[in-house]
Design a protein around this motif. Sequence first.
Motif, PDB file in Angstrom:
ATOM      1  N   LEU A 101       0.826  -1.203   0.000  1.00 42.64           N
ATOM      2  CA  LEU A 101       0.000   0.000   0.000  1.00 42.64           C
ATOM      3  C   LEU A 101       0.861   1.254   0.000  1.00 42.64           C
ATOM      4  N   LEU A 102       1.944   1.250   0.730  1.00 39.48           N
ATOM      5  CA  LEU A 102       2.837   2.405   0.747  1.00 39.48           C
ATOM      6  C   LEU A 102       3.440   2.636  -0.635  1.00 39.48           C
ATOM      7  N   ALA A 103       3.848   1.567  -1.308  1.00 39.84           N
ATOM      8  CA  ALA A 103       4.391   1.693  -2.668  1.00 39.84           C
ATOM      9  C   ALA A 103       3.328   2.245  -3.619  1.00 39.84           C
ATOM     10  N   ALA A 104       2.099   1.762  -3.490  1.00 44.23           N
ATOM     11  CA  ALA A 104       1.007   2.267  -4.333  1.00 44.23           C
ATOM     12  C   ALA A 104       0.739   3.733  -4.032  1.00 44.23           C
ATOM     13  N   TYR A 105       0.796   4.105  -2.759  1.00 45.52           N
ATOM     14  CA  TYR A 105       0.585   5.506  -2.386  1.00 45.52           C
ATOM     15  C   TYR A 105       1.641   6.404  -3.028  1.00 45.52           C
ATOM     16  N   ARG A 106       2.877   6.004  -2.937  1.00 40.26           N
ATOM     17  CA  ARG A 106       3.962   6.808  -3.527  1.00 40.26           C
ATOM     18  C   ARG A 106       3.815   6.912  -5.040  1.00 40.26           C
ATOM     19  N   ARG A 107       3.358   5.854  -5.651  1.00 40.08           N
ATOM     20  CA  ARG A 107       3.218   5.796  -7.110  1.00 40.08           C
ATOM     21  C   ARG A 107       1.979   6.552  -7.599  1.00 40.08           C
ATOM     22  N   LEU A 108       0.896   6.526  -6.829  1.00 41.09           N
ATOM     23  CA  LEU A 108      -0.384   7.020  -7.318  1.00 41.09           C
ATOM     24  C   LEU A 108      -0.912   8.275  -6.637  1.00 41.09           C
ATOM     25  N   GLU A 109      -0.238   8.752  -5.622  1.00 40.72           N
ATOM     26  CA  GLU A 109      -0.762   9.898  -4.881  1.00 40.72           C
ATOM     27  C   GLU A 109      -1.097  11.069  -5.804  1.00 40.72           C
ATOM     28  N   VAL A 110      -0.166  11.505  -6.620  1.00 42.59           N
ATOM     29  CA  VAL A 110      -0.384  12.663  -7.485  1.00 42.59           C
ATOM     30  C   VAL A 110      -1.351  12.352  -8.627  1.00 42.59           C
ATOM     31  N   PRO A 111      -1.164  11.255  -9.374  1.00 44.14           N
ATOM     32  CA  PRO A 111      -2.131  10.997 -10.454  1.00 44.14           C
ATOM     33  C   PRO A 111      -3.563  10.801  -9.948  1.00 44.14           C
ATOM     34  N   LEU A 112      -3.720  10.145  -8.814  1.00 49.87           N
ATOM     35  CA  LEU A 112      -5.052   9.937  -8.248  1.00 49.87           C
ATOM     36  C   LEU A 112      -5.674  11.267  -7.844  1.00 49.87           C
ATOM     37  N   TYR A 113      -4.895  12.118  -7.222  1.00 46.27           N
ATOM     38  CA  TYR A 113      -5.377  13.449  -6.848  1.00 46.27           C
ATOM     39  C   TYR A 113      -5.799  14.229  -8.087  1.00 46.27           C
ATOM     40  N   ASN A 114      -5.000  14.170  -9.154  1.00 47.52           N
ATOM     41  CA  ASN A 114      -5.325  14.894 -10.385  1.00 47.52           C
ATOM     42  C   ASN A 114      -6.654  14.444 -10.969  1.00 47.52           C
ATOM     43  N   VAL A 115      -6.902  13.162 -10.957  1.00 42.25           N
ATOM     44  CA  VAL A 115      -8.175  12.644 -11.463  1.00 42.25           C
ATOM     45  C   VAL A 115      -9.327  13.131 -10.585  1.00 42.25           C
ATOM     46  N   LEU A 116      -9.171  13.016  -9.284  1.00 40.90           N
ATOM     47  CA  LEU A 116     -10.221  13.473  -8.376  1.00 40.90           C
ATOM     48  C   LEU A 116     -10.476  14.967  -8.525  1.00 40.90           C
ATOM     49  N   TYR A 117      -9.411  15.732  -8.698  1.00 44.88           N
ATOM     50  CA  TYR A 117      -9.575  17.181  -8.815  1.00 44.88           C
ATOM     51  C   TYR A 117     -10.409  17.543 -10.036  1.00 44.88           C
ATOM     52  N   ARG A 118     -10.216  16.828 -11.135  1.00 49.30           N
ATOM     53  CA  ARG A 118     -10.974  17.144 -12.336  1.00 49.30           C
ATOM     54  C   ARG A 118     -12.407  16.636 -12.273  1.00 49.30           C
ATOM     55  N   TRP A 119     -12.731  15.884 -11.239  1.00 50.29           N
ATOM     56  CA  TRP A 119     -14.114  15.514 -10.969  1.00 50.29           C
ATOM     57  C   TRP A 119     -14.756  16.530 -10.026  1.00 50.29           C
ATOM     58  N   LEU A 120     -14.032  16.926  -8.990  1.00 44.50           N
ATOM     59  CA  LEU A 120     -14.631  17.709  -7.904  1.00 44.50           C
ATOM     60  C   LEU A 120     -14.245  19.178  -7.901  1.00 44.50           C
ATOM     61  N   TRP A 121     -13.081  19.525  -8.422  1.00 40.93           N
ATOM     62  CA  TRP A 121     -12.597  20.906  -8.497  1.00 40.93           C
ATOM     63  C   TRP A 121     -12.480  21.557  -7.120  1.00 40.93           C
ATOM     64  N   ASP A 122     -12.184  20.773  -6.143  1.00 42.35           N
ATOM     65  CA  ASP A 122     -12.002  21.302  -4.789  1.00 42.35           C
ATOM     66  C   ASP A 122     -10.839  20.552  -4.154  1.00 42.35           C
ATOM     67  N   ARG A 123      -9.746  21.254  -3.920  1.00 41.26           N
ATOM     68  CA  ARG A 123      -8.527  20.576  -3.477  1.00 41.26           C
ATOM     69  C   ARG A 123      -8.677  19.911  -2.113  1.00 41.26           C
ATOM     70  N   HIS A 124      -9.441  20.523  -1.223  1.00 42.97           N
ATOM     71  CA  HIS A 124      -9.606  19.938   0.111  1.00 42.97           C
ATOM     72  C   HIS A 124     -10.421  18.641   0.047  1.00 42.97           C
ATOM     73  N   GLU A 125     -11.491  18.661  -0.721  1.00 44.37           N
ATOM     74  CA  GLU A 125     -12.285  17.438  -0.886  1.00 44.37           C
ATOM     75  C   GLU A 125     -11.463  16.342  -1.560  1.00 44.37           C
ATOM     76  N   CYS A 126     -10.632  16.728  -2.518  1.00 47.14           N
ATOM     77  CA  CYS A 126      -9.806  15.747  -3.217  1.00 47.14           C
ATOM     78  C   CYS A 126      -8.779  15.119  -2.279  1.00 47.14           C
ATOM     79  N   GLN A 127      -8.188  15.923  -1.432  1.00 42.17           N
ATOM     80  CA  GLN A 127      -7.248  15.384  -0.452  1.00 42.17           C
ATOM     81  C   GLN A 127      -7.954  14.409   0.484  1.00 42.17           C
ATOM     82  N   ASP A 128      -9.147  14.791   0.927  1.00 37.53           N
ATOM     83  CA  ASP A 128      -9.913  13.913   1.812  1.00 37.53           C
ATOM     84  C   ASP A 128     -10.283  12.605   1.112  1.00 37.53           C
ATOM     85  N   LEU A 129     -10.767  12.699  -0.125  1.00 36.15           N
ATOM     86  CA  LEU A 129     -11.171  11.497  -0.852  1.00 36.15           C
ATOM     87  C   LEU A 129      -9.980  10.625  -1.201  1.00 36.15           C
TER      88      LEU A 129
END
Length: 166
Positions: A8-36
């Motif tokens: 899970l830690l390896a996946a987090y390091r690998r996907l943290e930024v790309p996953l956030y980018n995808v969520l941001y383009r769905w929600l357009w709210d950085r705080h909600e994206c960090q939480d999700l």
Amino acid sequence: MPIDQTDLLAAYRRLEVPLYNVLYRWLWDRHECQDLSQETFMRVWKQRARVDAARIDALLYATALNLARNKLRWRGLWRFESSDDHDCAIGEAPEEYARRGADQQRIRAALSKLDSGARNLLLLSEFAGLNTAELAEVLQVAAGTIASRKHRALALLKGFLEVCND
């Protein structure tokens, strides 16, 4: 084979930024994206005994997309932030800040016109960098279908962006 903390830690390091980018383009709210994003990793961790390490990336993206859709359903409608809600980068000229805000509004408007399948495909391919096989697994679509759907989605997005320019 179930995942462990190292997986899970390896996946987090690998996907943290790309996953956030995808969520941001769905929600357009950085705080909600960090939480999700955090919620996504926590949910997968809670299911760790049933998670195959080879499929962790697909599960993380699928979980994040489901959480984003649930968040939007809860909101009841899309909420677009004004460009004033975005931070001006340090040293950024005011004209560049204004242009960036206008560009984001155009992209938001164009993305909101796409159906969720097309939007997911573009966000996962362009912002998360998933390849065809990964897209097929996350979206549960045949790999041979991905290219044609992506081509159609890009054409639609381009058309919507051109309309926004007028």
